[in-house]
Design a protein around this motif. Structure first.
Motif, PDB file in Angstrom:
ATOM      1  N   PHE A 336       0.857  -1.189   0.000  1.00 51.55           N
ATOM      2  CA  PHE A 336       0.000   0.000   0.000  1.00 51.55           C
ATOM      3  C   PHE A 336       0.889   1.234   0.000  1.00 51.55           C
ATOM      4  O   PHE A 336       1.799   1.345   0.818  1.00 51.55           O
ATOM      5  N   LEU A 337       0.632   2.132  -0.950  1.00 46.71           N
ATOM      6  CA  LEU A 337       1.437   3.356  -1.005  1.00 46.71           C
ATOM      7  C   LEU A 337       0.841   4.383  -0.066  1.00 46.71           C
ATOM      8  O   LEU A 337       1.511   4.938   0.775  1.00 46.71           O
ATOM      9  N   GLU A 338      -0.407   4.626  -0.224  1.00 47.97           N
ATOM     10  CA  GLU A 338      -1.297   5.517   0.506  1.00 47.97           C
ATOM     11  C   GLU A 338      -2.245   6.052  -0.558  1.00 47.97           C
ATOM     12  O   GLU A 338      -1.947   6.019  -1.752  1.00 47.97           O
ATOM     13  N   PRO A 339      -3.421   6.578  -0.134  1.00 46.31           N
ATOM     14  CA  PRO A 339      -4.463   6.814  -1.143  1.00 46.31           C
ATOM     15  C   PRO A 339      -4.388   8.148  -1.888  1.00 46.31           C
ATOM     16  O   PRO A 339      -5.310   8.470  -2.628  1.00 46.31           O
ATOM     17  N   LEU A 340      -3.307   8.907  -1.743  1.00 46.58           N
ATOM     18  CA  LEU A 340      -3.273  10.280  -2.257  1.00 46.58           C
ATOM     19  C   LEU A 340      -3.659  10.417  -3.727  1.00 46.58           C
ATOM     20  O   LEU A 340      -4.343  11.350  -4.110  1.00 46.58           O
ATOM     21  N   GLU A 341      -3.195   9.519  -4.574  1.00 40.94           N
ATOM     22  CA  GLU A 341      -3.511   9.638  -6.006  1.00 40.94           C
ATOM     23  C   GLU A 341      -4.428   8.491  -6.467  1.00 40.94           C
ATOM     24  O   GLU A 341      -4.493   8.175  -7.650  1.00 40.94           O
ATOM     25  N   SER A 342      -5.115   7.863  -5.537  1.00 38.96           N
ATOM     26  CA  SER A 342      -6.106   6.814  -5.865  1.00 38.96           C
ATOM     27  C   SER A 342      -5.522   5.727  -6.764  1.00 38.96           C
ATOM     28  O   SER A 342      -6.131   5.338  -7.767  1.00 38.96           O
ATOM     29  N   THR A 343      -4.355   5.223  -6.398  1.00 38.46           N
ATOM     30  CA  THR A 343      -3.657   4.313  -7.301  1.00 38.46           C
ATOM     31  C   THR A 343      -3.830   2.823  -6.963  1.00 38.46           C
ATOM     32  O   THR A 343      -3.410   1.972  -7.745  1.00 38.46           O
TER      33      THR A 343
END
Ligand code: FAD
Length: 498
Positions: A336-343
Motif C-alpha cells: 500500500f502506497l497511501e491513497p493520495l492519487e487513488s492508485t
C-alpha cells in the motif's frame, strides 16, 4: 506437476471480486474453476472509493455498461484532484486527467506557458485545462472523441466500495465463480514444493487449489503469514501510517472531483458519492494523536457524520514479491502506497492484466514469476515517486511534519526526474509510468517549480503571438464550460439519486 485447473481467491473486498470477475471473463469456456472464499465476519476495509481513468477500461473489458455501473455503485464522476494548501496554506491547484493547453508550433504547451508565466504574462496552468475549469464550475459531460486538443480530457469515478464489491460479486457468480462464506483458519502446504495446497475453513470444509490469489487485505494471509515473503518498508519516504475514515451526509452538491486538503500532519480526503461524502484523514501518528486527528478532520467537515470514525493502520511499501510460489498477492496484501492519487485499484487492475499475460501452465514457474514481480515492482516504484513528490515540494514551512517531508532524502529515480525538469523542462516516461507529462506538470506547476531552460524556438517566436494563442485557449475553454450541464444533472440523468 499438473496443469493449473483451479484458481482459489481468498478475500471478497474490491481486489477479490475484481479478480473473480476478471478471471471468470478471461477463462470463460476453459476448464478452470474459480472459487472465492471470504469471511463476512472479518469484513472488508470499506474505503477505496476514488479511481483513475483506467477504471473505465476495466468496466469496458468486462462488458459492464457505464450507466448500470453508476446506478449500482452510487458512483459520481471524477475529473481529477483538487489540491488545497499543499504548496503553502491558502493555495490550490488541480491535477486533471488531461493535457494542459495544446502544442504550439511543435513545441509542447508547457514550454511556452512556463516562459510566459515566469514573466507574469500567463495565468495559472489550470486556466488552460478544460477539466480543471469544469471542476471549478461543478460541470460535467462526457468527452467528445472528435474534440480539439484543448477540449480532450479523460475522467474516472468515485464509487461506494461495498456496493462495487456486491455488484462484481453478482457479475462473477453469473459467470460461474463459486462463492464460499467462511473463515480460513489453517493453510496446508505441499511438503516437497512448499506450494499452498489446501485451505481449511472454520466450517470444517477444505478447499484445494492449484493457484491462489491472496486478496485477504493487510493481513496477507497466504503471501506473508504462510509464505513469509517479506515487505519493503517505504515509510522513510511516505511517512503517513494511519487513516481516520468518517463518512458524512451529503453536503448539498456533488463536486466532480476528489479534494485533497493538506492538514497538520498529513492530508484529508473528500470523496463525493451520490448518497454521501467519504471523508478521511491520512496522517503520521508520529506527529499527531488519533484524537487530535479526529478533531481536525471534523473541523473541516460541513455535515453530520453518518458512522463512527474508524482508524486504519498501515505501513507504506510493497511486498518483496507479489508472486511467490503458487500465490499471487493482489490489493492490500501486495502493499500500500497511501491513497493520495487513488492508485491502489489501478494497481489491482494492472496486476491482474500482467498476471494474465504471463499466466503459468503449472503452479511453479520461476521465470514467469520473476518477470511479473519485476514489472509490478517497477510500476509501484513509479507511482511511489510521484506520490513522494507531493510531500517533498511543499513549502508549509514551520510545520514539523511538512518540514520533515521536505528534508527527507529522495529515491534517485525521483531526484533525477526533478532535476531533468528543472534543467530542461522535459519529462520522460515509458509504458510503466501511469502518470505521464500532464500529471507531473500539474505537480511541478502547482508547487511553483518552473524549468530554468527555454527551448530556443520559443525565443525566436513573436511573444505577442504566443500571448494571443494562450488567451484564445483560455477563452475557448471558458466557452465550452459555459455550455455544459452541472455534474449533478449528469448523474441524475444516469442514475436515480437517493
Ligand atoms: P479488503 O477490503 O481488506 O478485503 C480483504 C478480504 O479478505 C475481506 O473480504 C476479508 O473478509 C477477507 N479475509 C481476510 N482474512 C480472511 C480469512 N482468514 N478467511 C476468509 N477471508 C478473509 N484505493 C483506491 O484506488 N482509491 C482510493 O481512494 C483508496 N483509498 C483508500 C483509503 C485508505 C485509508 C485505505 C487504507 C485504502 C485505500 N485504497 C484506495 C485502497 C483500497 O481500499 C484497496 O486497494 C481495495 O479496497 C482493495 O482492498 P482488498 O480487497 O485488498 O482488501
Amino acid at each position: 506437476m499438473h496443469a493449473i485447473k483451479s484458481l482459489v481467491i481468498v478475500g471478497g473486498g474490491t481486489a477479490g471480486w475484481m479478480a473473480a470477475a476478471f478471471f471468470a471473463k478471461r477463462f470463460t469456456g476453459c476448464a478452470m474453476t474459480i472459487t472465492l472464499v471470504e469471511s463476512t465476519e472479518i469484513g472488508t476495509i470499506g474505503v477505496g472509493e476514488a479511481t483513475v481513468p483506467s477504471m473505465k477500461m476495466f468496466l469496458a473489458d468486462l462488458g459492464i455498461d457505464e450507466r448500470e455501473f453508476i446506478q449500482n455503485t452510487q458512483a459520481t464522476c471524477k475529473l481529477g484532484i483538487d489540491f488545497n494548501g499543499w504548496w503553502q496554506q491558502d493555495t490550490a491547484f488541480f491535477h486533471p486527467f488531461a493535457m494542459f493547453g495544446a502544442k504550439i508550433a511543435h513545441i509542447p504547451f508547457h514550454h511556452y506557458w512556463a516562459y510566459l508565466r515566469a514573466q507574469g504574462q500567463a495565468g495559472p496552468i489550470d486556466d488552460y485545462s478544460l477539466p480543471a475549469q469544469m471542476a471549478r464550475a461543478n460541470k460535467f459531460a462526457l468527452p467528445k472523441d472528435e474534440a480539439l486538443d484543448i477540449a480532450r480530457f479523460n475522467y474516472a469515478y468515485h464509487f461506494d466500495a461495498g456496493s462495487f464489491a456486491n455488484y462484481l460479486s453478482r457479475f462473477a457468480q453469473t459467470l460461474g465463480v463459486k462463492h464460499i462464506e467462511a473463515r480460513v483458519t489453517h493453510v496446508l502446504k505441499n511438503a516437497d514444493t512448499g506450494n499452498i495446497s489446501t485451505l481449511i475453513l472454520n466450517n470444517g470444509k477444505e478447499i484445494e487449489g492449484d493457484f491462489f490469489i491472496d486478496c485477504s487485505g493487510f493481513r496477507a494471509l497466504l503471501i506473508e503469514e504462510n509464505l513469509h515473503t517479506g515487505y519493503q518498508d517505504w515509510s522513510h519516504w511516505l511517512p503517513c501510517d494511519r487513516a481516520l475514515a468518517l463518512p458524512c451526509a451529503h453536503q448539498g452538491y456533488i463536486p466532480p472531483y476528489t479534494r485533497a486538503l493538506a492538514c497538520t500532519a498529513g492530508w484529508q480526503w473528500r470523496i463525493p458519492l451520490q448518497h454521501r461524502h467519504g471523508n478521511g484523514y491520512v496522517y503520521s501518528s508520529h506527529y499527531i494523536s488519533d484524537d487530535q486527528a479526529l478533531a481536525e478532520l471534523t473541523q473541516h467537515m460541513h455535515a453530520k457524520p453518518t458512522a463512527d470514525p474508524r482508524v486504519i493502520r498501515f505501513t507504506t511499501g510493497m511486498r518483496n514479491k507479489c508472486w511467490n510460489k503458487n500465490v499471487f498477492a493482489l490489493g492490500l496484501s501486495s502493499g500500500f502506497l497511501e491513497p493520495l492519487e487513488s492508485t491502489s485499484i489501478y494497481m489491482v487492475q494492472t496486476a491482474l492484466a500482467t498476471l494474465f499475460t504471463y499466466f503459468p501452465t503449472t503452479a511453479d514457474n520461476i521465470a514467469l514469476s520473476t518477470k511479473v514481480n519485476k514489472i509490478l515492482a517497477e510500476h509501484n516504484e513509479k507511482l511511489r515517486d510521484f506520490i513522494i513528490l507531493h510531500y517533498h515540494l511543499n513549502q508549509r514551512i514551520g510545520m514539523d511534519f511538512w518540514d520533515a517531508c521536505r528534508a527527507a532524502p529522495l529515491p534517485d529515480s525521483l531526484s533525477n526526474r526533478i532535476e531533468e525538469f528543472r534543467a530542461t523542462g522535459n519529462i520522460r516516461f515509458n509504458d510503466l509510468d501511469f502518470f505521464q507529462i500532464s500529471s507531473w506538470l500539474a505537480m511541478f506547476s502547482g508547487f511553483q517549480l518552473l524549468p530554468q531552460y527555454q527551448h530556443p524556438k520559443i525565443l525566436h517566436t513573436n511573444k505577442t503571438l504566443i500571448i494571443q494563442e494562450l488567451q484564445q485557449m483560455r477563452n475557448a475553454i471558458q466557452r465550452v464550460v459555459r455550455e455544459l450541464p452541472e455534474h449533478h444533472q449528469f448523474i441524475a440523468k444516469n442514475a436515480s439519486l437517493t
